[in-house]
Write a protein that holds these residues in place. Sequence first.
Motif, mmCIF file in Angstrom:
data_model
loop_
_atom_site.group_PDB
_atom_site.id
_atom_site.type_symbol
_atom_site.label_atom_id
_atom_site.label_comp_id
_atom_site.label_asym_id
_atom_site.label_seq_id
_atom_site.Cartn_x
_atom_site.Cartn_y
_atom_site.Cartn_z
ATOM 1 N N LEU A 1 0.817 -1.203 0.000
ATOM 2 C CA LEU A 1 0.000 0.000 0.000
ATOM 3 C C LEU A 1 0.857 1.262 0.000
ATOM 4 C CD1 LEU A 1 -2.789 1.385 0.304
ATOM 5 C CD2 LEU A 1 -2.507 1.172 2.781
ATOM 6 N N PRO B 1 -3.471 -5.132 -4.345
ATOM 7 C CA PRO B 1 -2.478 -4.055 -4.403
ATOM 8 C C PRO B 1 -1.280 -4.373 -5.288
ATOM 9 C CG PRO B 1 -2.487 -5.072 -2.231
ATOM 10 C CD PRO B 1 -3.664 -5.604 -2.964
ATOM 11 N N ARG C 1 -2.958 6.754 7.000
ATOM 12 C CA ARG C 1 -2.644 5.370 6.678
ATOM 13 C C ARG C 1 -1.499 4.844 7.547
ATOM 14 N NH1 ARG C 1 -6.450 6.770 4.790
ATOM 15 N NH2 ARG C 1 -7.005 5.787 6.756
#
Length: 427
Positions: free
Chosen positions: A38, A173, A271
Amino acid sequence: MVNLVAKVFDGFRTEFFSDIIRRTAKIVSINITAAVLLFAANYFIIRFFGESNYGAYVIINVWVGFFVTVILFGMDDFFVAQMPRHQGQPAAIVVFKSIFTWSLRTCLVIFGVVVAVFAGLAYFNVTSGVIFQYRYYLPALAAALGLLTFLVAFLRGMDRIIPGQLVDKILRPSLFLAGITAVYFLSTTSLETLLLVQLAGILACVPVLLLFIRPVLRSTGGSTLFDRSGRSNVVFLAISLLYLLSTRLDLFFLAVTIPADEVGHYNIAARIADFVAYPLTALNLLIPNLLSSAYHQERTSVRSLIRRLFLLTAGVMAVGFVFILLFGKIILSFFGENFESSYVPLLILAGGHMFTAAGAPLNALFMVSGRQKLSLLSLGFGVLVTFVLCLVLVPSMGAVGAALAIAGGGVAFFIGVFYSYLKSAGS
């Protein structure tokens, strides 16, 4: 004191908790790998597509997440509440097939309604800015991501969490990262291209998930041994929306308050702050199924289970927060000098996540024991506090105000869920 510590560790040595820890470790390893992918994807989006396009991408995906939540109609929680009780029974696969069919049809109807409403808003120019400019991409992304999330949630209800997590957290991802790298070398670094790459990666994962569900899809017959009324789904949907707002209200407010590139800076901090809750995210994927089985089969074990889960989560959260405190600024600087300004919001968000994650086991207990209203009230209290704080703090304090609002909502949620648990346990 020594005897108390010894009792705690003896509790975790049981075969039951050893299995929890083993499965949690597997999911944690998946989540750590997913986090690396990510952050790599976010890094390359910023480098290849620019900070403004990244900020716009974040805003679009916040709204896609909102649409997906509505489309799912609480099915992710519905699966966990309904399916574990049938696990191991001879007719389980038939029940699962009926649940799958009914749920998918319901979601398709909801999707049609959502698209119609969104099209009406776009036609009358009610939407504006980034959302209006890329309005044609939103329904497609919502449909694809909604289907993927539906399948992952169904696998979770079947207690096949690992395959769903591998596809959602690793394969998706990875495909996205490969896609954005490819389009960069093809010199097509527009936001439209980025959204198309995202859509293609999601669609590529759907057939893989269907392979894991294939035995259920091939089964014949039907069953009515589950709640088809939809009433519980309304409550689950309300809870899901409240949970979404409790974690995304900051971005909704920031999207109309600060420039898109600054939204991107804040999103990276958010995040990174999620790292505190990564191990607990893994644990909480297992908790609802465990509590559902314990509640329906041996209710006396639930209180002991909750107590031990609290002890386990407290230690994990503390380690995560110390990591953020020590290395958060270094990680932010990796994305660019402008991102270092989000260090203070990062610390505030990480602290708030600790409270939110601590209340997750109790929230899960309410969901599987037919006391969803307690969960709804606790989440509602948290969202109300977050909304009021966003309204007051974001216009004047920007990203710091948004982080304080989310952290304040997390504390309010924990207070609400803990108070509800104490009150219901004493009644």
